[in-house]
Design a protein around this motif. Structure first.
Motif, PDB file in Angstrom:
ATOM      1  N   ALA A  65      15.487  16.539  24.677  1.00  0.00           N
ATOM      2  CA  ALA A  65      14.271  16.797  25.448  1.00  0.00           C
ATOM      3  C   ALA A  65      13.509  18.002  24.902  1.00  0.00           C
ATOM      4  O   ALA A  65      12.275  18.028  24.899  1.00  0.00           O
ATOM      5  CB  ALA A  65      14.622  17.018  26.916  1.00  0.00           C
ATOM      6  N   ALA A  66      14.244  18.992  24.421  1.00  0.00           N
ATOM      7  CA  ALA A  66      13.602  20.190  23.869  1.00  0.00           C
ATOM      8  C   ALA A  66      12.963  19.923  22.519  1.00  0.00           C
ATOM      9  O   ALA A  66      12.017  20.608  22.117  1.00  0.00           O
ATOM     10  CB  ALA A  66      14.627  21.319  23.756  1.00  0.00           C
ATOM     11  N   ASN A  67      13.482  18.939  21.793  1.00  0.00           N
ATOM     12  CA  ASN A  67      12.950  18.511  20.498  1.00  0.00           C
ATOM     13  C   ASN A  67      12.708  19.687  19.544  1.00  0.00           C
ATOM     14  O   ASN A  67      11.587  19.895  19.056  1.00  0.00           O
ATOM     15  CB  ASN A  67      11.643  17.732  20.695  1.00  0.00           C
ATOM     16  CG  ASN A  67      11.218  17.013  19.422  1.00  0.00           C
ATOM     17  OD1 ASN A  67      12.055  16.615  18.611  1.00  0.00           O
ATOM     18  ND2 ASN A  67       9.922  16.853  19.234  1.00  0.00           N
ATOM     19  N   PRO A  68      13.754  20.439  19.216  1.00  0.00           N
ATOM     20  CA  PRO A  68      13.583  21.607  18.342  1.00  0.00           C
ATOM     21  C   PRO A  68      13.513  21.204  16.871  1.00  0.00           C
ATOM     22  O   PRO A  68      13.755  20.048  16.508  1.00  0.00           O
ATOM     23  CB  PRO A  68      14.851  22.414  18.602  1.00  0.00           C
ATOM     24  CG  PRO A  68      15.887  21.350  18.856  1.00  0.00           C
ATOM     25  CD  PRO A  68      15.163  20.258  19.614  1.00  0.00           C
TER      26      PRO A  68
ATOM     27  N   VAL B 224      16.752  25.694  19.243  1.00  0.00           N
ATOM     28  CA  VAL B 224      17.620  25.575  20.417  1.00  0.00           C
ATOM     29  C   VAL B 224      18.946  26.220  20.059  1.00  0.00           C
ATOM     30  O   VAL B 224      19.502  25.966  18.984  1.00  0.00           O
ATOM     31  CB  VAL B 224      17.839  24.101  20.831  1.00  0.00           C
ATOM     32  CG1 VAL B 224      19.070  23.974  21.732  1.00  0.00           C
ATOM     33  CG2 VAL B 224      16.632  23.575  21.579  1.00  0.00           C
TER      34      VAL B 224
ATOM     35  N   ASN C 212      10.864  26.201  15.893  1.00  0.00           N
ATOM     36  CA  ASN C 212      11.400  26.033  17.240  1.00  0.00           C
ATOM     37  C   ASN C 212      12.923  25.850  17.208  1.00  0.00           C
ATOM     38  O   ASN C 212      13.428  24.935  16.564  1.00  0.00           O
ATOM     39  CB  ASN C 212      10.745  24.835  17.919  1.00  0.00           C
ATOM     40  CG  ASN C 212       9.260  25.054  18.136  1.00  0.00           C
ATOM     41  OD1 ASN C 212       8.835  26.146  18.506  1.00  0.00           O
ATOM     42  ND2 ASN C 212       8.459  24.020  17.897  1.00  0.00           N
TER      43      ASN C 212
ATOM     44  N   ARG D 144      19.671  17.368  26.860  1.00  0.00           N
ATOM     45  CA  ARG D 144      18.748  18.505  27.010  1.00  0.00           C
ATOM     46  C   ARG D 144      18.206  18.946  25.656  1.00  0.00           C
ATOM     47  O   ARG D 144      17.044  19.357  25.555  1.00  0.00           O
ATOM     48  CB  ARG D 144      19.452  19.654  27.723  1.00  0.00           C
ATOM     49  CG  ARG D 144      19.825  19.322  29.163  1.00  0.00           C
ATOM     50  CD  ARG D 144      20.500  20.474  29.868  1.00  0.00           C
ATOM     51  NE  ARG D 144      19.609  21.626  30.001  1.00  0.00           N
ATOM     52  CZ  ARG D 144      19.971  22.779  30.573  1.00  0.00           C
ATOM     53  NH1 ARG D 144      21.219  22.914  31.027  1.00  0.00           N
ATOM     54  NH2 ARG D 144      19.101  23.766  30.668  1.00  0.00           N
ATOM     55  N   VAL D 145      19.026  18.847  24.628  1.00  0.00           N
ATOM     56  CA  VAL D 145      18.558  19.189  23.282  1.00  0.00           C
ATOM     57  C   VAL D 145      17.495  18.199  22.827  1.00  0.00           C
ATOM     58  O   VAL D 145      16.453  18.580  22.266  1.00  0.00           O
ATOM     59  CB  VAL D 145      19.736  19.231  22.275  1.00  0.00           C
ATOM     60  CG1 VAL D 145      19.219  19.383  20.851  1.00  0.00           C
ATOM     61  CG2 VAL D 145      20.689  20.372  22.622  1.00  0.00           C
TER      62      VAL D 145
ATOM     63  N   VAL E 206      13.291  27.908  22.207  1.00  0.00           N
ATOM     64  CA  VAL E 206      12.759  27.037  23.258  1.00  0.00           C
ATOM     65  C   VAL E 206      13.790  26.708  24.323  1.00  0.00           C
ATOM     66  O   VAL E 206      13.433  26.340  25.445  1.00  0.00           O
ATOM     67  CB  VAL E 206      12.179  25.735  22.656  1.00  0.00           C
ATOM     68  CG1 VAL E 206      11.001  26.045  21.760  1.00  0.00           C
ATOM     69  CG2 VAL E 206      13.240  24.950  21.886  1.00  0.00           C
ATOM     70  N   GLU E 207      15.070  26.849  23.988  1.00  0.00           N
ATOM     71  CA  GLU E 207      16.129  26.566  24.954  1.00  0.00           C
ATOM     72  C   GLU E 207      17.401  27.253  24.499  1.00  0.00           C
ATOM     73  O   GLU E 207      17.712  27.284  23.305  1.00  0.00           O
ATOM     74  CB  GLU E 207      16.372  25.062  25.051  1.00  0.00           C
ATOM     75  CG  GLU E 207      17.291  24.612  26.168  1.00  0.00           C
ATOM     76  CD  GLU E 207      16.595  24.456  27.511  1.00  0.00           C
ATOM     77  OE1 GLU E 207      16.703  25.403  28.319  1.00  0.00           O
ATOM     78  OE2 GLU E 207      15.968  23.404  27.751  1.00  0.00           O
TER      79      GLU E 207
END
Length: 376
Positions: free
Chosen positions: A214-217, A165, A163, A211-212, A193-194
């Protein structure tokens, strides 16, 4: 008044003194559009150190029968400033060959290069669309599509990171890397994912960091450059983001390599064996280390190669009794095909772009280490 960096100042002075020592008909000046002020000035210093060393070698070898000098103009890494500098180099200095850098600047000056039949050579910008700017625009650096395609399989397959970002600067470079990642990631088994864009002038990234998180890449790919990329790295770590950072050649600058928060980051660059006994590579490495007391980087080799290539082309034109013009340089490049440059023999594709093996580097605070050589 713009203050030149020390390396650029030294190069201008050395080349000017060399040029004044002989007023032979073969004396020639080429141009360079580098950022020498503003937040990306460190790149101008890096690029200029390679270009200046190549000019010194060409003059020491009397390759042209006269003296080569380099006229620098400050692009500030901005397209508008690049156009101003390019117009001065072409219309006032009448140079046949210009060193360019940064994707936005390179795209902005390419129309002038094409219209005036002036060769422009990029050794720093990596936007894939730089391969489509016409016959007078050449790239001596592998473009971002090759860099992205090299690191994604490594991260997905070797590091088991699926995943991603992407944090990218909202300019032609960042947009091109986003497009390439959107295409390459699914094919490799990864997922974007973002994708978060940041303005070119931004220096505060707390909101982006949230935001990063929250995306938890698994991995954060940073497509930026200069002081901005350093701030992204620092502020993300300060905001508790611990995931892997990855990037492209722009992470090779000393500021990033010395930044504690960047330790462990991975980035791509072209594969160069600095210990090669190839005469061109060995001379470059030995003399660079002697002059600067440190190892060179891929960026430095690129601009050394760009100037060396001019010297080799111009040498052939002088032997033929032909004027050193952009049009003749293009014809000679097509005729010559392969060049002995730092890193080995280099061949250009029809679109004026080179392809090279890539490597993946890890920042370790000691100049970096290669973790995967000759990645495809």
């Amino acid at each position: 008044m713009i203050k030149f960096s020390k390396a650029i100042q030294a190069g201008v002075l050395a080349c000017a003194l060399a040029a004044s020592a002989a007023s032979h008909a073969a004396d020639v000046t080429i141009g360079a559009l580098f950022p020498m002020s503003g937040p990306n000035a460190s790149y101008g210093d890096i690029f200029g150190s390679g270009a200046n060393l190549a000019a010194e070698h060409i003059n020491a070898d009397n390759l042209l029968g006269g003296k080569l000098s380099i006229q620098y103009e400050d692009s500030q890494a901005l397209p508008q400033q690049g156009v101003i500098g390019m117009n001065k180099l072409v219309n006032v200095q009448k140079v046949p060959y210009v060193l360019s850098a940064f994707t936005g600047v390179s795209k902005a000056i390419s129309t002038i290069a094409s219209r005036t039949k002036t060769v422009a050579v990029n050794g720093g910008g990596v936007g894939p669309d730089l391969a489509e700017l016409g016959p007078y625009f050449w790239n001596i650096i592998p473009l971002a599509n090759y860099e992205v395609r090299a690191i994604i399989p490594y991260l997905v397959n070797e590091r088991k990171m699926k995943n991603f970002v992407l944090v990218y600067i909202d300019d032609p470079l960042g947009q091109a890397i986003r497009k390439e990642m959107e295409s390459a990631l699914p094919a490799a088994g990864g997922k974007l994912v973002e994708a978060l864009s940041v303005p070119a002038t931004a220096q505060q990234f707390g909101g982006i960091a949230a935001r990063v998180r929250a995306a938890n890449p698994d991995v954060i790919y940073i497509a930026s450059y200069g002081s901005q990329q350093s701030q992204i790295v620092k502020q993300f770590r300060d905001n508790g983001i611990k995931q892997q950072f990855a990037s492209y050649t722009a992470f090779s600058i000393p500021e990033i390599n010395a930044q504690p928060e960047a330790a462990g980051s991975l980035y791509t660059s072209q594969n160069i064996d600095w210990n090669s006994q190839d005469p061109v590579t060995k001379r470059f490495v030995d003399d660079y280390k002697k002059k600067y007391n440190k190892m060179p980087t891929a960026y430095i080799a690129n601009y050394y190669n760009a100037v060396r290539m001019f010297g080799l082309l111009a040498q052939q034109l002088v032997k033929k009794g032909q004027p050193v013009t952009g049009e003749n340089l293009l014809k000679q490049r097509i005729e010559t095909k392969t060049f002995d440059l730092v890193g080995g023999k280099v061949t250009f594709a029809e679109n004026g772009t080179v392809t090279m093996p890539m490597q993946i580097n890890e920042i370790d605070g000691k100049g970096g280490k290669v973790v995967s050589a000759a990645a495809k």
